[in-house]
Structures are given as structure tokens and as C-alpha cells.
Design a protein around this motif. Structure first.
Motif, PDB file in Angstrom:
ATOM      1  N   LYS A 130       0.830  -1.204   0.000  1.00 51.65           N
ATOM      2  CA  LYS A 130       0.000   0.000   0.000  1.00 51.65           C
ATOM      3  C   LYS A 130       0.868   1.259   0.000  1.00 51.65           C
ATOM      4  O   LYS A 130       1.932   1.304   0.627  1.00 51.65           O
ATOM      5  N   ARG A 131       0.394   2.286  -0.696  1.00 50.72           N
ATOM      6  CA  ARG A 131       1.007   3.608  -0.539  1.00 50.72           C
ATOM      7  C   ARG A 131       0.448   4.217   0.739  1.00 50.72           C
ATOM      8  O   ARG A 131      -0.760   4.439   0.861  1.00 50.72           O
ATOM      9  N   HIS A 159       0.247   7.303   3.327  1.00 54.44           N
ATOM     10  CA  HIS A 159       0.443   8.733   3.525  1.00 54.44           C
ATOM     11  C   HIS A 159       0.315   9.011   5.030  1.00 54.44           C
ATOM     12  O   HIS A 159      -0.758   8.816   5.599  1.00 54.44           O
ATOM     13  N   ASN A 168       9.844   5.035   8.414  1.00 55.33           N
ATOM     14  CA  ASN A 168      10.064   5.566   7.067  1.00 55.33           C
ATOM     15  C   ASN A 168       9.995   4.510   5.960  1.00 55.33           C
ATOM     16  O   ASN A 168       9.472   4.792   4.876  1.00 55.33           O
ATOM     17  N   VAL A 176       6.354   4.279   4.803  1.00 59.51           N
ATOM     18  CA  VAL A 176       5.603   5.495   4.490  1.00 59.51           C
ATOM     19  C   VAL A 176       6.031   6.054   3.135  1.00 59.51           C
ATOM     20  O   VAL A 176       7.221   6.230   2.878  1.00 59.51           O
ATOM     21  N   HIS A 177       5.044   6.328   2.288  1.00 64.49           N
ATOM     22  CA  HIS A 177       5.319   6.916   0.976  1.00 64.49           C
ATOM     23  C   HIS A 177       5.651   8.402   1.093  1.00 64.49           C
ATOM     24  O   HIS A 177       6.613   8.882   0.500  1.00 64.49           O
ATOM     25  N   ASP A 178       4.834   9.134   1.839  1.00 63.36           N
ATOM     26  CA  ASP A 178       5.119  10.553   2.061  1.00 63.36           C
ATOM     27  C   ASP A 178       4.551  10.985   3.408  1.00 63.36           C
ATOM     28  O   ASP A 178       3.680  10.333   3.986  1.00 63.36           O
ATOM     29  N   TRP A 179       5.087  12.097   3.914  1.00 70.88           N
ATOM     30  CA  TRP A 179       4.789  12.575   5.257  1.00 70.88           C
ATOM     31  C   TRP A 179       4.151  13.957   5.199  1.00 70.88           C
ATOM     32  O   TRP A 179       4.559  14.807   4.406  1.00 70.88           O
ATOM     33  N   ARG A 203      10.434  13.133   1.216  1.00 73.24           N
ATOM     34  CA  ARG A 203       9.039  13.124   0.761  1.00 73.24           C
ATOM     35  C   ARG A 203       8.146  13.650   1.891  1.00 73.24           C
ATOM     36  O   ARG A 203       7.451  12.894   2.563  1.00 73.24           O
ATOM     37  N   HIS A 212      -3.459  13.976  -2.041  1.00 75.10           N
ATOM     38  CA  HIS A 212      -2.351  13.236  -2.633  1.00 75.10           C
ATOM     39  C   HIS A 212      -2.636  11.732  -2.727  1.00 75.10           C
ATOM     40  O   HIS A 212      -1.831  10.984  -3.280  1.00 75.10           O
ATOM     41  N   SER A 213      -3.744  11.299  -2.172  1.00 75.54           N
ATOM     42  CA  SER A 213      -4.035   9.864  -2.124  1.00 75.54           C
ATOM     43  C   SER A 213      -4.949   9.466  -3.268  1.00 75.54           C
ATOM     44  O   SER A 213      -5.624  10.297  -3.881  1.00 75.54           O
ATOM     45  N   ASP A 250      -4.990   3.487  -1.466  1.00 78.66           N
ATOM     46  CA  ASP A 250      -3.942   3.961  -0.560  1.00 78.66           C
ATOM     47  C   ASP A 250      -4.427   3.863   0.881  1.00 78.66           C
ATOM     48  O   ASP A 250      -5.583   3.505   1.152  1.00 78.66           O
TER      49      ASP A 250
END
Length: 423
Positions: free
Chosen positions: A324-325, A327, A346, A349-352, A379, A397-398, A402
């Protein structure tokens, strides 16, 4: 003598009364409690300490004893949405009026003794449980154990869920130090249950010096998973074909196993059937612990705020959300091991998205930027005025499939649930 007509009035005053937010020690609270209830008759008491898992253990105990029909008082902290969540009787938060009445009684006998915000709450809970004639009271330690206000009451069972590194300014820098503080809830000739699979040696030392009856997971009791069921055993006792714990994560089997031993050791005073155990395990609810809110983009909430807690979160993501991506909407208190948490999380996690918190103890954007930079995390998104803005950006962004992950602080989970309740 102070008096306020609202719970908010009492709480605002309590926060300003004591010069320290945290003031460990038993003498002041014990002194006031002896005057508050001089004819105190203690209900059966289970005191629960631990770095992580305390709230889960209390929730399992509460659900099991309520399923059996007992009157149960549960004292926990911190709350997520309302202060009343800290003091529950028969599964329901106590009303404002009852808490205010308890605070009034405490203030009437306090004299010149200064009490902290947490000590006021602890005394109110004990007073309300006594007056409500609960069959059993479940007391969650706020910080440490040895000098925490709940330790003015002698437990019939002490339970330590886990030992990790947290609150080092108060409890010491090592697991040995922290274990020693938490084992301060042990009593002579009284069961002391430890659900940490690798307890520090200080636990054994303290149990021996206090002559407590120590029970350790993996040595004195254990569990075994089998498909969608699990089995528990201790000495000559066993519970077979149990339902999966309602709270998710591998660590919940350790928490539930510790709870089952506690129930077993109290059977002569508060008998519980196998049916009530099964019902309680399946019915346990606790907001903010791997709490999943379904949707095209599901939301996972977790209050984990130290490396040990987020380690279990990482395991859960790996097992249940592979590929899964993710966020992450994230924030923490500035006194926590933020770098350690980021190192663990980290890879998952795709992005923070950094969500600032309206609390002076929370980490600021310049500080968190530097920590992210040192951990080579690029990210990330900043510049949000509050949780709502960070959450909205993460949603934008999702895409379908996700996962939105909200973690790092009780306050952050509170902000998220408040936001979702609005909608």
C-alpha cells in the motif's frame, strides 16, 4: 475553598494550581485520600503499568468483567476527546456533575496540600468508584509506577504490559531503570504479572525484594495461535479455541494473555466463566489503537509515540497492508524519540505530512524539519496551520487503494477524530 460549576472550570484551575505538570510522589495524594474517605473499603483492584499496552489491558479486563455482570470502574489516561473518558463505571464515562462533586469533596479536605492535575483526577476516580460500590477497579498508571498517584492503593494484582524507552527524564535512561520504576506497583505475597517477553533484570530484582509472586509470559503462562483461534495456558490451566483479540496487532495476544492470567488469579474472589472471557475478548473496544476507518482511502489511527509502540505499528502495516502507498499525517511531543520513530516507520511510508499541534510540548516545524533532514527523508510536506489542513492535503495526494495513517500522539488522534466527527 474553591468551587466551580463546570468541569472545564475545575480542570482549568487544576492546571494552574500546581507549579509542576508532573510531580511524582505518593505522600500528598495519600494524605488527602485518607481524609477524603477515612472509612475506605477497597474494591478488588488491578493496577496496570507499562510503557505501551496499559490501556489495552484495562480495556480487556473491563470487557471481560462486564460480560460476567460485575460492576467495573476503569481509570485511564490520557483521554482522547473528553476528560470523562478517564473515569468510567460500567463502561460509561462518568458525567460532568459527578466528577465536579468529587472535586468539591477533594477540595474540602485538601487544606494547603498542593495536588497536580493528574492527582486530582486519580483521587476523584477512587472516590467515585468507592461511592458507586464497584466490584472491581482497574487503575492505569499515568507515569512510571513507584511514585505514581494510583500506587497509593494496594493492588490485588499488579500487571506490567511492556517495558520500553520513554519518559527518560522522569524514569531513567535505560530499560533497567524504567523497569525498576514500573515494578514499584508490586506488593508482597501478591501476583505480579509481566507481559513483556524480555523483561529487564530489575523486574526480577524488585519482585524478589518485595516478595511479590512473579508471573512472566513465556515462562509461567503462554499463548499459541492456531488459524483464526488461539490457545492460552498457565500451569495446569488452559483456555482453548479463543477468538482473536478484538484489538489488532501481535502484541495484543501478549496483552490478552496477561489479562487472562489476572482473571484466573482472581477467580476465587470474582469468578468468571469461559463464555464471559470469550465475549469480553471479542467485544473490547479502544479508540486510537490500530483503529481502522473504512473508505475508498481507509484511515488508520494509532496513538503510538515511542519506538516500541511504532515497532508494533510497523509490523502491523507489513502484515496487513503490504504494497500500500501509505500517507502519514504525523506529529509528536518534542521530548519523544522522534528520530527513532522515523527510522522505524520511514520504510513503510510513501510521504509525510506534518500536522502542528496546539500544545506547548509539541515539536515545532523548524525542529521537525531538521530531524527529517538528518534522517534523509525528503518526501514531506510542511506549512499547514493545523491538523485539518494537513489531513486535507494528504487526502488530495491519495488515490483509491492507498492508506492514510495518523499516528504519533494522543492529541493528533484526538484532532483526527474531532475532524471526522464534524463530517
Amino acid at each position: 475553598m474553591q468551587h466551580f460549576d463546570t468541569l472545564k472550570g475545575w480542570l482549568d484551575w487544576q492546571e494552574s494550581l500546581h507549579p509542576l505538570a508532573i510531580d511524582l510522589g505518593l505522600e500528598r495524594a495519600a494524605n488527602v485520600f485518607s481524609k477524603l474517605n477515612p472509612d475506605y473499603l477497597k474494591p478488588v483492584t488491578v493496577t496496570v503499568a507499562g510503557t505501551n499496552g496499559k490501556g489495552s489491558c484495562v480495556a480487556y479486563l473491563e470487557a471481560i468483567y462486564r460480560a460476567q455482570g460485575y460492576r467495573v470502574g476503569a481509570y485511564t489516561s490520557p483521554h482522547i476527546l473528553k476528560y470523562n473518558e478517564r473515569i468510567k463505571i460500567d463502561g460509561q464515562p462518568v458525567e460532568d456533575a459527578a466528577i465536579c462533586a468529587a472535586f468539591t469533596r477533594i477540595e474540602a479536605v485538601r487544606g494547603d496540600v498542593t495536588l497536580s492535575y493528574f492527582e486530582f483526577g486519580t483521587l476523584a476516580a477512587l472516590d467515585l468508584f468507592f461511592r458507586s460500590k464497584v466490584d472491581i477497579q482497574l487503575l492505569e498508571v499515568g507515569l512510571g509506577g513507584r511514585l505514581d498517584a494510583v500506587n497509593i492503593i494496594d493492588p490485588d494484582v499488579s500487571l506490567i504490559s511492556s517495558i520500553g524507552i520513554d519518559h527518560t527524564d522522569w524514569l531513567g535512561p535505560t530499560r533497567e531503570d524504567i523497569g525498576r520504576e514500573k515494578a514499584g506497583i508490586f506488593r508482597a505475597a501478591t501476583p505480579a504479572i509481566v507481559g513483556d517477553p524480555d523483561p529487564p533484570f530489575s523486574i526480577f530484582q524488585t519482585a524478589e525484594s518485595k516478595k511479590a509472586r512473579l508471573y512472566c509470559i513465556g515462562r509461567d503462562f503462554r499463548y499459541h495461535k492456531h488459524g483464526n483461534e488461539w490457545h492460552w495456558s498457565a500451569d495446569r490451566q488452559q483456555c482453548l479455541h479463543l477468538p482473536e483479540p478484538a484489538l489488532k496487532g501481535e502484541h495484543q495476544y501478549r496483552n490478552a494473555s496477561s489479562v487472562l492470567l489476572s482473571v484466573s488469579l482472581l477467580q476465587d474472589r470474582l469468578p468468571v466463566s469461559d463464555a464471559s472471557i470469550r465475549t469480553g475478548l471479542a467485544a473490547t473496544r479502544l479508540p486510537g489503537r490500530f483503529q481502522l476507518i473504512d473508505g475508498d482511502v481507509p484511515i488508520l489511527l494509532d496513538v503510538g509515540h515511542n519506538p516500541q509502540a511504532v515497532g508494533t505499528l510497523a509490523e502491523y502495516l507489513h502484515e496487513h497492508f503490504p504494497g500500500k502507498r501509505v500517507h502519514a499525517i504525523f506529529s509528536m511531543m518534542k521530548d519523544k524519540d522522534i528520530a527513532g520513530v522515523l527510522e522505524i516507520m520511514n520504510p513503510f511510508v510513501h510521504d509525510w505530512f506534518f500536522a502542528p499541534l496546539a500544545n506547548p510540548r509539541s515539536v515545532t516545524e523548524p525542529v521537525i524539519r531538521e530531524i527529517f533532514l538528518k534522517n534523509s527523508i525528503s518526501r514531506l510536506s510542511f506549512g499547514f496551520k493545523d491538523f485539518s489542513a494537513a489531513f486535507a492535503a494528504a487526502r488530495q495526494h491519495s488515490r483509491k487503494g492507498d492508506l492514510l495513517l495518523v499516528f504519533g500522539s494522543f492529541l493528533l488522534v484526538s484532532d483526527c477524530l474531532t475532524e471526522l466527527n464534524k463530517k
